[in-house]
Design a protein around this motif. Structure first.
Motif, PDB file in Angstrom:
ATOM      1  N   LEU A  38       0.826  -1.207   0.000  1.00 31.96           N
ATOM      2  CA  LEU A  38       0.000   0.000   0.000  1.00 31.96           C
ATOM      3  C   LEU A  38       0.864   1.263   0.000  1.00 31.96           C
ATOM      4  O   LEU A  38       0.625   2.191  -0.776  1.00 31.96           O
ATOM      5  CB  LEU A  38      -0.935   0.004   1.206  1.00 31.96           C
ATOM      6  N   ALA A  39       1.877   1.292   0.867  1.00 33.74           N
ATOM      7  CA  ALA A  39       2.757   2.460   0.951  1.00 33.74           C
ATOM      8  C   ALA A  39       3.489   2.687  -0.367  1.00 33.74           C
ATOM      9  O   ALA A  39       3.664   3.834  -0.798  1.00 33.74           O
ATOM     10  CB  ALA A  39       3.758   2.294   2.089  1.00 33.74           C
ATOM     11  N   ILE A  44       4.516   5.894  -5.099  1.00 39.07           N
ATOM     12  CA  ILE A  44       4.662   5.982  -6.559  1.00 39.07           C
ATOM     13  C   ILE A  44       3.697   7.029  -7.102  1.00 39.07           C
ATOM     14  O   ILE A  44       4.069   7.874  -7.919  1.00 39.07           O
ATOM     15  CB  ILE A  44       4.435   4.606  -7.219  1.00 39.07           C
ATOM     16  N   ASN A  45       2.461   6.985  -6.644  1.00 34.03           N
ATOM     17  CA  ASN A  45       1.442   7.932  -7.095  1.00 34.03           C
ATOM     18  C   ASN A  45       1.821   9.378  -6.764  1.00 34.03           C
ATOM     19  O   ASN A  45       1.586  10.288  -7.559  1.00 34.03           O
ATOM     20  CB  ASN A  45       0.091   7.579  -6.469  1.00 34.03           C
ATOM     21  N   MET A  50       9.195   5.929   0.350  1.00 32.00           N
ATOM     22  CA  MET A  50       8.594   4.973   1.269  1.00 32.00           C
ATOM     23  C   MET A  50       9.680   4.552   2.251  1.00 32.00           C
ATOM     24  O   MET A  50      10.766   4.159   1.847  1.00 32.00           O
ATOM     25  CB  MET A  50       8.084   3.737   0.526  1.00 32.00           C
ATOM     26  N   LEU A  51       9.383   4.666   3.543  1.00 35.39           N
ATOM     27  CA  LEU A  51      10.329   4.274   4.577  1.00 35.39           C
ATOM     28  C   LEU A  51       9.720   3.118   5.357  1.00 35.39           C
ATOM     29  O   LEU A  51       8.603   3.235   5.869  1.00 35.39           O
ATOM     30  CB  LEU A  51      10.633   5.444   5.505  1.00 35.39           C
ATOM     31  N   ILE A  52      10.441   2.017   5.432  1.00 28.93           N
ATOM     32  CA  ILE A  52       9.954   0.827   6.125  1.00 28.93           C
ATOM     33  C   ILE A  52      10.656   0.737   7.471  1.00 28.93           C
ATOM     34  O   ILE A  52      11.883   0.684   7.536  1.00 28.93           O
ATOM     35  CB  ILE A  52      10.229  -0.444   5.300  1.00 28.93           C
ATOM     36  N   HIS A  53       9.868   0.745   8.531  1.00 30.27           N
ATOM     37  CA  HIS A  53      10.393   0.628   9.880  1.00 30.27           C
ATOM     38  C   HIS A  53      10.293  -0.825  10.323  1.00 30.27           C
ATOM     39  O   HIS A  53       9.346  -1.526   9.970  1.00 30.27           O
ATOM     40  CB  HIS A  53       9.594   1.504  10.848  1.00 30.27           C
ATOM     41  N   ASN A  63      12.967   3.690   0.024  1.00 28.16           N
ATOM     42  CA  ASN A  63      12.881   3.656  -1.431  1.00 28.16           C
ATOM     43  C   ASN A  63      12.307   4.972  -1.938  1.00 28.16           C
ATOM     44  O   ASN A  63      11.312   5.462  -1.409  1.00 28.16           O
ATOM     45  CB  ASN A  63      11.982   2.500  -1.892  1.00 28.16           C
ATOM     46  N   THR A  64      12.934   5.515  -2.981  1.00 26.61           N
ATOM     47  CA  THR A  64      12.498   6.773  -3.569  1.00 26.61           C
ATOM     48  C   THR A  64      11.769   6.494  -4.873  1.00 26.61           C
ATOM     49  O   THR A  64      12.270   5.759  -5.718  1.00 26.61           O
ATOM     50  CB  THR A  64      13.711   7.681  -3.854  1.00 26.61           C
ATOM     51  N   TYR A  65      10.601   7.085  -5.045  1.00 28.31           N
ATOM     52  CA  TYR A  65       9.810   6.896  -6.256  1.00 28.31           C
ATOM     53  C   TYR A  65       9.603   8.195  -7.021  1.00 28.31           C
ATOM     54  O   TYR A  65       8.945   8.207  -8.038  1.00 28.31           O
ATOM     55  CB  TYR A  65       8.462   6.265  -5.909  1.00 28.31           C
ATOM     56  N   GLY A  66      10.163   9.281  -6.542  1.00 27.68           N
ATOM     57  CA  GLY A  66      10.083  10.557  -7.250  1.00 27.68           C
ATOM     58  C   GLY A  66      11.485  11.006  -7.599  1.00 27.68           C
ATOM     59  O   GLY A  66      12.344  10.188  -7.920  1.00 27.68           O
ATOM     60  N   ASP A  67      11.725  12.303  -7.516  1.00 25.94           N
ATOM     61  CA  ASP A  67      13.064  12.826  -7.727  1.00 25.94           C
ATOM     62  C   ASP A  67      13.917  12.452  -6.532  1.00 25.94           C
ATOM     63  O   ASP A  67      13.619  12.833  -5.406  1.00 25.94           O
ATOM     64  CB  ASP A  67      13.032  14.354  -7.881  1.00 25.94           C
TER      65      ASP A  67
END
Length: 93
Positions: A38-39, A44-45, A50-53, A63-67
Motif C-alpha cells: 500500500l505504501a 509511486i502515485n 517509502m520508509l519501512i520501519h 525507497n524513492t519513487y520521485g526525484d
C-alpha cells in the motif's frame, strides 16, 4: 495532493501506513507486506519516498519513487566503484 513520504510502522500487533507528519494512520493492515504494498502504491502515485520501519521502530529500508534527493554518482555502478576511481585513490593509472 502533497508529496508526503509514506512510513510503514508497527501498530500494536498490526502494521500501519502513515504519511510523514500525520498523527493518524492512512490505513492499518494485518501484515507488514500488505502495508509495504500500500505504501509503495501511494509513494509511486505521489512521487515520494517509502520508509519501512522494523518492529523496533528503526528505519530498515528506504525507497524513492520521485526525484531522488541523493542520486547515485556516475562513478558508481551499483555498489562497485569504477576502476578509474580506485586507480585514482591508489595513485595508479
Amino acid at each position: 495532493m502533497s508529496k508526503k513520504n509514506q512510513h510503514v510502522v508497527p501498530h500494536g500487533n498490526d502494521w500501519a501506513v502513515k504519511g510523514a507528519g500525520n498523527s493518524k494512520a492512512t490505513k492499518v493492515v494485518g501484515t507488514q507486506a500488505e502495508a509495504i504494498e500500500l505504501a509503495r502504491e501511494i509513494a509511486i502515485n505521489q512521487g515520494s519516498e517509502m520508509l519501512i520501519h522494523g518492529q523496533n521502530g528503526q528505519i530498515r529500508e528506504r525507497n524513492t519513487y520521485g526525484d531522488d534527493p541523493f542520486p547515485l554518482k556516475a562513478n558508481y555502478v551499483g555498489s562497485r566503484r569504477s576502476p578509474d576511481l580506485i586507480g585514482a585513490f591508489f595513485g595508479v593509472g
